[in-house]
Motif scaffolding. Sequence first.
Motif, PDB file in Angstrom:
ATOM      1  N   HIS A  11      79.012 -77.109 -40.011  1.00  0.00           N
ATOM      2  CA  HIS A  11      77.923 -76.627 -38.905  1.00  0.00           C
ATOM      3  C   HIS A  11      77.662 -75.876 -38.201  1.00  0.00           C
ATOM      4  N   LEU A  12      79.660 -75.376 -37.707  1.00  0.00           N
ATOM      5  CA  LEU A  12      79.640 -73.940 -37.008  1.00  0.00           C
ATOM      6  C   LEU A  12      79.255 -73.126 -37.661  1.00  0.00           C
ATOM      7  N   ASP A  13      79.508 -72.532 -38.969  1.00  0.00           N
ATOM      8  CA  ASP A  13      78.792 -71.295 -39.410  1.00  0.00           C
ATOM      9  C   ASP A  13      77.143 -72.177 -39.526  1.00  0.00           C
ATOM     10  N   SER A  14      76.839 -72.650 -39.633  1.00  0.00           N
ATOM     11  CA  SER A  14      75.519 -72.967 -40.143  1.00  0.00           C
ATOM     12  C   SER A  14      74.852 -72.895 -38.523  1.00  0.00           C
ATOM     13  N   LEU A  15      75.298 -72.816 -37.310  1.00  0.00           N
ATOM     14  CA  LEU A  15      74.899 -72.137 -36.150  1.00  0.00           C
ATOM     15  C   LEU A  15      75.116 -71.386 -36.804  1.00  0.00           C
ATOM     16  N   ASN A  16      75.974 -70.606 -36.088  1.00  0.00           N
ATOM     17  CA  ASN A  16      75.922 -69.079 -36.732  1.00  0.00           C
ATOM     18  C   ASN A  16      75.451 -68.078 -37.548  1.00  0.00           C
ATOM     19  N   GLU A  17      74.684 -68.295 -38.598  1.00  0.00           N
ATOM     20  CA  GLU A  17      73.731 -68.363 -39.704  1.00  0.00           C
ATOM     21  C   GLU A  17      72.545 -68.243 -38.740  1.00  0.00           C
ATOM     22  N   ILE A  18      71.590 -69.223 -37.763  1.00  0.00           N
ATOM     23  CA  ILE A  18      70.790 -68.589 -37.028  1.00  0.00           C
ATOM     24  C   ILE A  18      70.857 -67.704 -36.285  1.00  0.00           C
ATOM     25  N   GLU A  19      72.246 -68.150 -35.212  1.00  0.00           N
ATOM     26  CA  GLU A  19      72.498 -67.146 -34.173  1.00  0.00           C
ATOM     27  C   GLU A  19      72.824 -65.496 -34.546  1.00  0.00           C
ATOM     28  N   ALA A 174      71.453 -82.964 -44.656  1.00  0.00           N
ATOM     29  CA  ALA A 174      70.256 -82.280 -45.124  1.00  0.00           C
ATOM     30  C   ALA A 174      69.883 -81.565 -43.557  1.00  0.00           C
ATOM     31  N   LEU A 175      70.406 -81.295 -42.576  1.00  0.00           N
ATOM     32  CA  LEU A 175      70.621 -80.799 -41.473  1.00  0.00           C
ATOM     33  C   LEU A 175      71.414 -79.204 -41.925  1.00  0.00           C
ATOM     34  N   LEU A 176      72.143 -79.139 -42.481  1.00  0.00           N
ATOM     35  CA  LEU A 176      72.867 -77.704 -43.092  1.00  0.00           C
ATOM     36  C   LEU A 176      71.884 -76.963 -43.951  1.00  0.00           C
ATOM     37  N   LEU A 177      70.555 -76.970 -44.138  1.00  0.00           N
ATOM     38  CA  LEU A 177      69.598 -76.872 -45.321  1.00  0.00           C
ATOM     39  C   LEU A 177      67.997 -76.366 -44.150  1.00  0.00           C
ATOM     40  N   THR A 178      68.053 -77.405 -43.789  1.00  0.00           N
ATOM     41  CA  THR A 178      66.803 -77.450 -42.690  1.00  0.00           C
ATOM     42  C   THR A 178      66.934 -76.899 -40.959  1.00  0.00           C
ATOM     43  N   LYS A 179      68.378 -76.354 -41.000  1.00  0.00           N
ATOM     44  CA  LYS A 179      68.273 -76.097 -39.452  1.00  0.00           C
ATOM     45  C   LYS A 179      67.661 -76.220 -38.664  1.00  0.00           C
ATOM     46  N   GLY A 180      66.538 -78.234 -38.335  1.00  0.00           N
ATOM     47  CA  GLY A 180      66.034 -78.333 -37.877  1.00  0.00           C
ATOM     48  C   GLY A 180      64.707 -78.341 -37.305  1.00  0.00           C
ATOM     49  N   THR A 181      64.805 -77.002 -38.819  1.00  0.00           N
ATOM     50  CA  THR A 181      62.828 -77.285 -38.883  1.00  0.00           C
ATOM     51  C   THR A 181      62.372 -78.106 -38.136  1.00  0.00           C
ATOM     52  N   TYR A 182      61.271 -77.948 -37.368  1.00  0.00           N
ATOM     53  CA  TYR A 182      60.169 -79.610 -37.070  1.00  0.00           C
ATOM     54  C   TYR A 182      59.366 -80.352 -38.167  1.00  0.00           C
ATOM     55  N   GLY A 183      59.595 -81.325 -38.138  1.00  0.00           N
ATOM     56  CA  GLY A 183      59.044 -82.522 -38.966  1.00  0.00           C
ATOM     57  C   GLY A 183      60.062 -81.887 -40.098  1.00  0.00           C
ATOM     58  N   ASN A 203      52.403 -77.330 -42.800  1.00  0.00           N
ATOM     59  CA  ASN A 203      52.871 -75.780 -43.315  1.00  0.00           C
ATOM     60  C   ASN A 203      54.228 -75.092 -42.571  1.00  0.00           C
ATOM     61  N   ASN A 204      54.081 -75.868 -41.925  1.00  0.00           N
ATOM     62  CA  ASN A 204      56.039 -75.324 -41.105  1.00  0.00           C
ATOM     63  C   ASN A 204      57.006 -75.158 -41.932  1.00  0.00           C
ATOM     64  N   LEU A 205      57.006 -76.680 -42.670  1.00  0.00           N
ATOM     65  CA  LEU A 205      57.934 -77.148 -44.001  1.00  0.00           C
ATOM     66  C   LEU A 205      57.860 -75.606 -45.706  1.00  0.00           C
ATOM     67  N   LYS A 206      55.999 -75.889 -45.805  1.00  0.00           N
ATOM     68  CA  LYS A 206      56.194 -75.067 -46.454  1.00  0.00           C
ATOM     69  C   LYS A 206      56.544 -73.774 -46.123  1.00  0.00           C
ATOM     70  N   ASN A 207      56.080 -72.776 -45.198  1.00  0.00           N
ATOM     71  CA  ASN A 207      56.587 -71.545 -44.854  1.00  0.00           C
ATOM     72  C   ASN A 207      58.133 -71.462 -44.427  1.00  0.00           C
ATOM     73  N   MET A 208      58.734 -72.904 -44.078  1.00  0.00           N
ATOM     74  CA  MET A 208      60.363 -72.904 -43.714  1.00  0.00           C
ATOM     75  C   MET A 208      61.401 -72.459 -45.334  1.00  0.00           C
ATOM     76  N   LEU A 209      60.283 -73.713 -46.656  1.00  0.00           N
ATOM     77  CA  LEU A 209      60.651 -73.527 -48.062  1.00  0.00           C
ATOM     78  C   LEU A 209      59.946 -71.831 -48.696  1.00  0.00           C
ATOM     79  N   GLN A 210      59.418 -71.321 -47.789  1.00  0.00           N
ATOM     80  CA  GLN A 210      59.483 -69.828 -48.237  1.00  0.00           C
ATOM     81  C   GLN A 210      60.356 -68.822 -47.489  1.00  0.00           C
ATOM     82  N   PHE A 216      68.801 -67.316 -46.000  1.00  0.00           N
ATOM     83  CA  PHE A 216      70.021 -68.189 -46.123  1.00  0.00           C
ATOM     84  C   PHE A 216      70.502 -68.284 -47.829  1.00  0.00           C
ATOM     85  N   PRO A 217      70.148 -67.067 -48.828  1.00  0.00           N
ATOM     86  CA  PRO A 217      70.417 -66.749 -49.824  1.00  0.00           C
ATOM     87  C   PRO A 217      70.852 -67.740 -50.859  1.00  0.00           C
ATOM     88  N   ASP A 218      72.378 -68.073 -50.174  1.00  0.00           N
ATOM     89  CA  ASP A 218      73.732 -68.712 -50.508  1.00  0.00           C
ATOM     90  C   ASP A 218      73.321 -70.508 -50.768  1.00  0.00           C
TER      91      ASP A 218
END
Length: 232
Positions: A11-19, A174-183, A203-210, A216-218
């Motif tokens: 989870h710390l690594d995931s946060l660093n991915e965002i930052e 799941a939070l590791l994947l979604t990063k908290g995407t709304y919805g 639409n926010n979720l569709k754009n997330m999956l695009q 985050f290709p891994d």
Amino acid sequence: MSTLTQNEQLHLDSLNEIENSPQLESQCSGTELDMPLSIILPEEYNESWEGVRFSEDMLSCYVRFYELGAAWRTVGTLPDVKGEFSLINFNDALESSDPGTESGTTDFQREFLSQLCPIDRTPRSGAGIQTYIRMQADVDELELWYSDIADIGQSPYPPGFIKLDIGYCEYLKALLLTKGTYGWQYLFADISLARRDFLDGANNLKNMLQVFPELFPDRDYSSLRTRLEARL
């Protein structure tokens, strides 16, 4: 800092991915550790929670961060995606007030609301979105409930709450994947996102999956894509 568990490091690594992503504008926080879940007794916070116990899975997957969270959005030419999460340590969660038992119209609803403790929220945006854990005695796995717009859920539960079909450990995964995407929580609930009032969220979720497979290709987003398609 004490030695991190494997899940805490993830989870710390995931946060660093965002930052560290140049394609995301973000505000991130959280590295200090709080007490482990194994020494927290719910009945010490509320006598009505006598008999509530955390499963072995929860004890093993729990992240001890005092708070771990981020608010972010895509920038540049990418499709617009926004998100926020803020994981709350259980020491604070159990001391938080319930969503307001006075809003319940039946004894069942008031009891239900008194059992809810927040574990994830959106304090930076003030969106008022929260995920709760339901403090019930003598159950194998504590339920998770999501609160967003008022027009979700069904009787006998109060409006504005919907049960998730995952437990605490699956939520963190799941939070590791979604990063908290709304919805994103709706992907794990029995609900249709084809409704007009869910258009922006869908639409926010569709754009997330695009966008996310590129950012985050891994990570593998196929399971989330399947869940979204099933709800559209």
